[in-house]
Design a protein around this motif. Structure first.
Motif, PDB file in Angstrom:
ATOM      1  N   LEU A  52      29.505  37.846  28.445  1.00  0.00           N
ATOM      2  CA  LEU A  52      29.248  39.188  27.931  1.00  0.00           C
ATOM      3  C   LEU A  52      30.297  39.582  26.900  1.00  0.00           C
ATOM      4  N   TYR A  53      31.543  39.236  27.150  1.00  0.00           N
ATOM      5  CA  TYR A  53      32.621  39.549  26.211  1.00  0.00           C
ATOM      6  C   TYR A  53      32.424  38.815  24.882  1.00  0.00           C
ATOM      7  N   ILE A  54      31.987  37.573  24.949  1.00  0.00           N
ATOM      8  CA  ILE A  54      31.810  36.778  23.736  1.00  0.00           C
ATOM      9  C   ILE A  54      30.661  37.303  22.883  1.00  0.00           C
ATOM     10  N   TRP A  55      29.544  37.675  23.514  1.00  0.00           N
ATOM     11  CA  TRP A  55      28.324  37.969  22.764  1.00  0.00           C
ATOM     12  C   TRP A  55      28.088  39.443  22.458  1.00  0.00           C
ATOM     13  N   HIS A  56      28.800  40.364  23.089  1.00  0.00           N
ATOM     14  CA  HIS A  56      28.389  41.769  22.970  1.00  0.00           C
ATOM     15  C   HIS A  56      28.538  42.319  21.552  1.00  0.00           C
ATOM     16  N   GLU A  57      29.581  41.887  20.826  1.00  0.00           N
ATOM     17  CA  GLU A  57      29.739  42.432  19.474  1.00  0.00           C
ATOM     18  C   GLU A  57      28.639  41.955  18.521  1.00  0.00           C
ATOM     19  N   PRO A  58      28.354  40.648  18.433  1.00  0.00           N
ATOM     20  CA  PRO A  58      27.236  40.257  17.556  1.00  0.00           C
ATOM     21  C   PRO A  58      25.906  40.864  17.986  1.00  0.00           C
ATOM     22  N   VAL A  59      25.697  41.051  19.285  1.00  0.00           N
ATOM     23  CA  VAL A  59      24.473  41.714  19.750  1.00  0.00           C
ATOM     24  C   VAL A  59      24.434  43.154  19.246  1.00  0.00           C
ATOM     25  N   MET A  60      25.541  43.866  19.382  1.00  0.00           N
ATOM     26  CA  MET A  60      25.608  45.252  18.934  1.00  0.00           C
ATOM     27  C   MET A  60      25.369  45.358  17.428  1.00  0.00           C
ATOM     28  N   LEU A  61      25.989  44.486  16.648  1.00  0.00           N
ATOM     29  CA  LEU A  61      25.823  44.532  15.197  1.00  0.00           C
ATOM     30  C   LEU A  61      24.391  44.181  14.789  1.00  0.00           C
ATOM     31  N   TRP A  62      23.784  43.213  15.498  1.00  0.00           N
ATOM     32  CA  TRP A  62      22.404  42.851  15.192  1.00  0.00           C
ATOM     33  C   TRP A  62      21.462  44.004  15.513  1.00  0.00           C
ATOM     34  N   LEU A  63      21.685  44.685  16.621  1.00  0.00           N
ATOM     35  CA  LEU A  63      20.846  45.841  16.961  1.00  0.00           C
ATOM     36  C   LEU A  63      20.985  46.930  15.909  1.00  0.00           C
ATOM     37  N   GLY A  64      22.204  47.119  15.412  1.00  0.00           N
ATOM     38  CA  GLY A  64      22.409  48.142  14.394  1.00  0.00           C
ATOM     39  C   GLY A  64      21.738  47.814  13.086  1.00  0.00           C
ATOM     40  N   THR A  65      21.902  46.576  12.603  1.00  0.00           N
ATOM     41  CA  THR A  65      21.288  46.198  11.324  1.00  0.00           C
ATOM     42  C   THR A  65      19.769  46.104  11.429  1.00  0.00           C
TER      43      THR A  65
END
Length: 418
Positions: free
Chosen positions: A344-357
């Motif tokens: 979860l720590y590794i993937w949460h930022e790219p997931v968040m950025l992908w959801l935003g874009t």
């Protein structure tokens, strides 16, 4: 992994006074800590995205400064303290109580740490970097630095690709320090006759390791005037090692106390836990650009996490069930999130950025709670899949060697008897 060494005593052993073995309870509580901490990290980074990185520069998601202090509370030092505590325990036992059989050779320790973090980390770096650099050579320096854990020393690229993984650079540095200093501490303690002298030596070493980052931070900020935005100066291991030193000190303290001495009653562990949490929230509330609380935020936070973990780990066995805080840490949902915390720590930022874009997160201030809910749910799904498909299978490689570094021999199962 979290069992404690009993003190030297002539008293007969007492029967267990609770149903759950103490080591099992502590392991669950630490896993619950990891679950709560990683969820807090996801919320913190969504808060950062809305508050700090908004294009208009004035997009605070909350009006209350106290709720803002809770949302902006950084828990990275908790990860450092817990990691150092768990990994230093075997060295502390060997140095203080002579239990040298619990210490793995350095090559075995590093092999198991590599199996733990590298497969998932390398996969995530390659996936995220390739999507952001569709044509070669791309930002090849960013890729090389992330693959070698040196991006923490690059002011421009420290938060590229996988922003939160600057902390893994510090973890790797700690592993190298531990396998170098741990055996030295064990050898130095062999020549000391009394247990008190061995404890004093180990505690003094932890104090020195904690003091060095304090001196570095003071010199950088108050003597040289380096701004906080010079990330390598304040994010590098020379500035952040205090969290690891606090965790090492916790391992030394609990080893010195043993399994009986210094255990807290329920009311004292509740009071100490509440005081530590209140201190952390106050520190977050008082932290402002270039002030004392921000400059020394992480060393102070490490001490407060140290106190909270001590209150959690060293409570009397029979009173553990009476503390609601422990019940929260052992809750199934918290320990389940703790199990997948690394993924979860590794993937949460790219997931968040992908959801935003992709337009799947609201952009207005009122949509912040919805953004947190969506980001957490999607990141949990991705983290769960990552754990079972990548992290767990890779961890099985750790069984290829025994505790002394020898290759294991596997024999086919058979029902034949002689």
């Amino acid at each position: 992994m979290t069992s404690l060494i009993a003190p030297e005593t002539t008293a007969p052993p007492r029967a267990p006074d609770h149903r759950e073995p103490p080591t099992r309870g502590r392991a669950l509580e630490l896993q619950g800590f990891r679950g709560l901490a990683v969820l807090s990290t996801v919320v913190f980074h969504v808060w950062q995205q809305y508050y700090t990185y908004d294009a208009a520069g004035s997009h605070p998601p909350v009006d209350s400064p106290y709720l803002g202090a809770l949302l902006s509370l950084e828990v990275i030092d908790l990860f450092f303290v817990m990691s150092a505590y768990l990994l230093t325990l075997s060295y502390a036992r060997a140095a203080i109580d002579g239990k040298e059989g619990s210490v793995r050779p350095g090559r075995v320790f590093l092999f198991r740490r590599a199996i733990r973090i590298l497969p998932l980390y390398f996969l995530a770096v390659l996936v995220v970097w390739s999507t952001r650099n569709p044509t070669l050579p791309g930002d090849w320096r960013d890729l090389v630095e992330h693959l070698t854990f040196t991006h923490v020393f690059d002011r421009e690229r420290i938060f590229y690709t996988l922003g939160p993984t600057w902390s893994l650079s510090l973890e790797v540095a700690f592993y190298l320090v531990l396998v170098a200093l741990g055996p030295l501490a064990v050898r130095a303690c062999r020549g000391l006759r009394t247990r008190r002298a061995r404890v004093a030596l180990c505690a003094s070493g932890c104090a020195v390791l904690f003091a060095v980052p304090l001196a570095w931070i003071y010199g950088a900020h108050y003597v040289l005037g380096v701004p906080h935005t010079d990330w390598p100066v304040y994010f590098g291991p020379q500035a952040r090692f205090g969290g690891f030193a606090a965790g090492m000190a916790l391992a030394v303290l609990l080893t010195a106390l043993g399994d009986d001495r210094g255990r807290l009653r329920a009311r004292w562990t509740t009071a100490l836990s509440a005081a530590a949490l209140a201190g952390l929230l106050t520190l977050s509330h008082l932290s402002a650009p270039e002030n004392f609380a921000q400059t020394f935020y992480h060393p102070i936070a490490a001490v407060l996490w140290f106190a909270l973990l001590y209150a959690t780990l060293h409570i009397r066995h029979r009173e553990r069930q009476r503390v609601r805080w422990h019940g929260l840490l052992r809750a199934r949902w918290a320990t389940a999130v703790g199990l997948i915390s690394y993924s979860l720590y590794i993937w949460h930022e790219p997931v968040m950025l992908w959801l935003g874009t992709s337009g799947l997160l609201p952009s207005a201030q009122a949509g912040f709670p919805v953004a947190v809910l969506v980001a957490v749910l999607v990141a949990l799904a991705v983290g769960t899949a990552s754990y079972w498909c990548v992290e767990y299978p890779a961890s099985l490689l750790g069984r290829a060697k025994d505790s002394r570094g020898r290759a294991r021999e596997f024999y086919p199962e058979t029902t034949t008897t002689r």
